[in-house]
Design an enzyme around this catalytic site. Structure first.
Site, PDB file in Angstrom:
ATOM      1  N   TYR A 177       1.225   7.518   7.310  1.00  0.00           N
ATOM      2  CA  TYR A 177       1.613   6.123   7.008  1.00  0.00           C
ATOM      3  C   TYR A 177       1.279   5.753   5.717  1.00  0.00           C
ATOM      4  O   TYR A 177       0.135   5.994   5.205  1.00  0.00           O
ATOM      5  CB  TYR A 177       1.055   5.234   8.126  1.00  0.00           C
ATOM      6  CG  TYR A 177       1.217   3.918   7.716  1.00  0.00           C
ATOM      7  CD1 TYR A 177       2.285   3.295   8.282  1.00  0.00           C
ATOM      8  CD2 TYR A 177       0.081   2.948   7.699  1.00  0.00           C
ATOM      9  CE1 TYR A 177       2.782   1.653   8.060  1.00  0.00           C
ATOM     10  CE2 TYR A 177       0.318   1.334   7.208  1.00  0.00           C
ATOM     11  CZ  TYR A 177       1.509   0.957   7.627  1.00  0.00           C
ATOM     12  OH  TYR A 177       1.746  -0.242   7.611  1.00  0.00           O
ATOM     13  N   ASP A 222      -1.884   9.580  -1.164  1.00  0.00           N
ATOM     14  CA  ASP A 222      -2.236   8.147  -0.617  1.00  0.00           C
ATOM     15  C   ASP A 222      -3.569   8.349  -0.195  1.00  0.00           C
ATOM     16  O   ASP A 222      -3.957   8.900   1.028  1.00  0.00           O
ATOM     17  CB  ASP A 222      -1.112   7.755   0.401  1.00  0.00           C
ATOM     18  CG  ASP A 222      -1.523   6.635   0.953  1.00  0.00           C
ATOM     19  OD1 ASP A 222      -2.551   6.074   0.937  1.00  0.00           O
ATOM     20  OD2 ASP A 222      -0.866   6.017   1.786  1.00  0.00           O
ATOM     21  N   LYS A 244      -8.158  -0.459   0.881  1.00  0.00           N
ATOM     22  CA  LYS A 244      -9.318  -0.330   1.804  1.00  0.00           C
ATOM     23  C   LYS A 244     -10.685  -0.372   1.133  1.00  0.00           C
ATOM     24  O   LYS A 244     -11.146  -1.392   0.701  1.00  0.00           O
ATOM     25  CB  LYS A 244      -9.210   0.614   2.801  1.00  0.00           C
ATOM     26  CG  LYS A 244      -7.793   0.266   3.542  1.00  0.00           C
ATOM     27  CD  LYS A 244      -7.553   1.327   4.973  1.00  0.00           C
ATOM     28  CE  LYS A 244      -6.550   0.883   5.576  1.00  0.00           C
ATOM     29  NZ  LYS A 244      -5.505   1.625   5.893  1.00  0.00           N
TER      30      LYS A 244
HETATM   31  C1  LIG Z   1      -3.672   1.272   5.492  1.00  0.00           C
HETATM   32  C2  LIG Z   1      -2.968   2.084   4.765  1.00  0.00           C
HETATM   33  C3  LIG Z   1      -2.126   1.881   3.990  1.00  0.00           C
HETATM   34  C4  LIG Z   1      -1.320   0.537   3.962  1.00  0.00           C
HETATM   35  O1  LIG Z   1      -2.415  -0.503   3.281  1.00  0.00           O
HETATM   36  P1  LIG Z   1      -2.283  -1.915   3.655  1.00  0.00           P
HETATM   37  O2  LIG Z   1      -3.561  -2.535   2.993  1.00  0.00           O
HETATM   38  O3  LIG Z   1      -2.418  -2.126   5.076  1.00  0.00           O
HETATM   39  O4  LIG Z   1      -1.117  -2.466   3.428  1.00  0.00           O
HETATM   40  C5  LIG Z   1      -1.163   2.731   3.076  1.00  0.00           C
HETATM   41  N1  LIG Z   1      -1.631   3.940   3.319  1.00  0.00           N
HETATM   42  C6  LIG Z   1      -2.847   4.522   4.187  1.00  0.00           C
HETATM   43  C7  LIG Z   1      -2.893   6.019   4.011  1.00  0.00           C
HETATM   44  C8  LIG Z   1      -3.247   3.733   4.707  1.00  0.00           C
HETATM   45  O5  LIG Z   1      -4.068   4.131   5.939  1.00  0.00           O
END
Ligand SMILES: *Cc1c(COP(=O)(O)O)cnc(C)c1O
Length: 426
Positions: free
Chosen positions: A142, A237, A265
């Site tokens: 994701y 990511d 995060k």
């Molecule tokens: C949480 C997450 C996102 C998205 O971040 P948001 O702040 O919720 O938009 C993107 N990539 C990864 C791997 C994530 O865990």
């Protein structure tokens, strides 16, 4: 006084599904969510007065637990000076310096307001810098909810993808290729067929959004090699893994250097933040230096940056990551032992302080093997743990996060609960 049930009814009248992010609705486990009154350290209290040891950690950011004093103080102090200016501030520079110091692959970094925005912007940059359109992602990874990222493999092993969400135009989804996580051969096949058109490969270097799945030895190195050979960019990511699996993220842990990195995060310390960065040369494509557009009214927000910097400062203390590793290992071991005693098939995947217990036999190495997990059993496990005051992610396909606020006693509490519960869900 309104209880959780009452709040959920009220919420459903004015918010779709009663929640502002779908996973919060407990659809993955059934039942209704509790409403939070407050959090402190490793604990959450709901509006009904129940306390939980929290292993959700707001889905990743809360590596110090709830309301850590240095972070709260930094936010209060920053708020007293104003909450947003639309003009640059010294703290943004300090945050960018902290990131570039910790991530040698990042020379220039742009702050944004969410992980979604970071991934979306990194992809636009990759396309702008390479002049190519295709993107390769992995099933079950994701990267936020931007259009080109909401796709999964089409049925029958179709080369191109179909949208995962209504409202994503087919032609856009078809620009995203997908491969199974940990499957280098599938990646090489895509490159053989479309090598000259692929702008970037984007990957969670440790998958967290299909439940935790570690990269096989050689997988990340292989991605590095194949992208370089074809003139495509490699995007890590690290929105979850950044400052989580090591201070320098998965790229430090595995020694593989991506072209672009997405963060989020943890670097917001519980406030809305994201960031993307890479080499000076690549990042020079971003406006105002270059022609790839990206902007944000609240980007580099003073409160978020203050919270993030205060968090990073705590993470620089010696021994922090060894502690996280030890506590993660302790929780994983407790789950494994409890499951064995109860005769429940459970495969625990863990990297540092992020882990998932999949209710299935055998290795979980990709989305297909994760999907073999018994989600009905997970749902029973989840609710029974909640009943014993332990809050896990309300879905089998998510990570549990151990924070520095979790004490020996908290972990022992969780271990006891798991032993009782696993015996009952056998
Ligand atoms: C949480 C997450 C996102 C998205 O971040 P948001 O702040 O919720 O938009 C993107 N990539 C990864 C791997 C994530 O865990």
């Amino acid at each position: 006084m309104t209880d959780s049930k009452g709040w959920f009814e009220k919420a459903a009248r004015v918010i779709p599904g009663g929640v502002n992010s779908p996973v919060r609705a407990f659809r993955g486990v059934g039942g209704e969510p509790f409403f939070v009154a407050r959090g402190e350290g490793a604990r959450l209290w709901d509006v009904d007065g129940r306390a939980y040891v929290d292993f959700l950690g707001s889905w990743g950011p809360l590596i110090l637990g709830h309301a850590p004093r240095p972070v709260v103080e930094a936010i209060v102090e920053a708020a007293g000076r104003g909450t947003s200016y639309g003009a640059p501030t010294p703290l943004e520079v300090e945050m960018a310096e902290a990131i570039t110091a910790a991530y040698p692959s990042i020379e220039l970094v742009r702050l944004v307001s969410s992980g979604t925005e970071a991934a979306m912007s990194a992809i636009r940059l990759a396309r702008g810098a390479t002049g190519r359109s295709l993107l390769l992602k992995f099933d079950g990874c994701y990267h936020g909810h931007a259009d080109s990222l909401l796709v999964k493999a089409g049925s029958g092993g179709a080369t191109f993808s179909i949208p995962d969400s209504a409202g994503v135009p087919g032609p856009l989804a078809r620009l995203t290729l997908t491969a199974p996580f940990n499957d280098l051969d599938a990646v090489r096949t895509h490159f053989r067929e479309h090598g000259g058109e692929i702008a970037a490969v984007i990957v969670e270097p440790v998958a967290g959004n299909m439940g935790v799945v570690a990269p096989r030895p050689g997988f990340l190195e292989g991605l590095r090699e194949v992208t370089r050979a074809h003139g495509a960019l490699l995007i890590f990511d690290e929105v979850i893994t950044g400052f989580r699996v090591a201070y320098g993220g998965a790229q430090q842990l595995y020694g593989v250097r991506p072209d672009l990195t997405c963060l989020g995060k943890i670097i917001g310390g519980g406030l809305p933040v994201g960031a993307y960065g890479g080499s000076r040369q690549l990042m020079s494509h971003v406006v105002p230096l270059g022609t790839v557009y990206q902007a944000g009214t609240l980007s580099g927000n003073p409160l978020a940056v203050a919270a993030g910097l205060a968090t990073l400062r705590q993470l620089q203390a010696p021994g922090v990551y060894a502690t996280l590793e030890a506590r993660g290992a302790q929780l994983a071991r407790a789950l494994t032992v409890a499951a064995e005693r109860a005769g429940v098939p459970l495969t625990v995947n863990r990297v540092g302080s992020m882990l998932t217990g999949f209710f299935c036999d055998g290795a979980v190495t990709d989305y297909a093997s994760a999907k073999r997990a018994d989600t009905t059993r997970y749902a029973r496990f989840f609710h029974a743990m909640l009943g014993r005051g332990v809050f896990l992610a309300p879905s089998q396909f998510e990570a549990a996060f151990v924070s520095l606020a979790h004490s020996e006693a908290d972990l022992a509490h969780a271990a006891r609960a798991a032993a009782e519960v696993l015996a009952s869900v056998a």
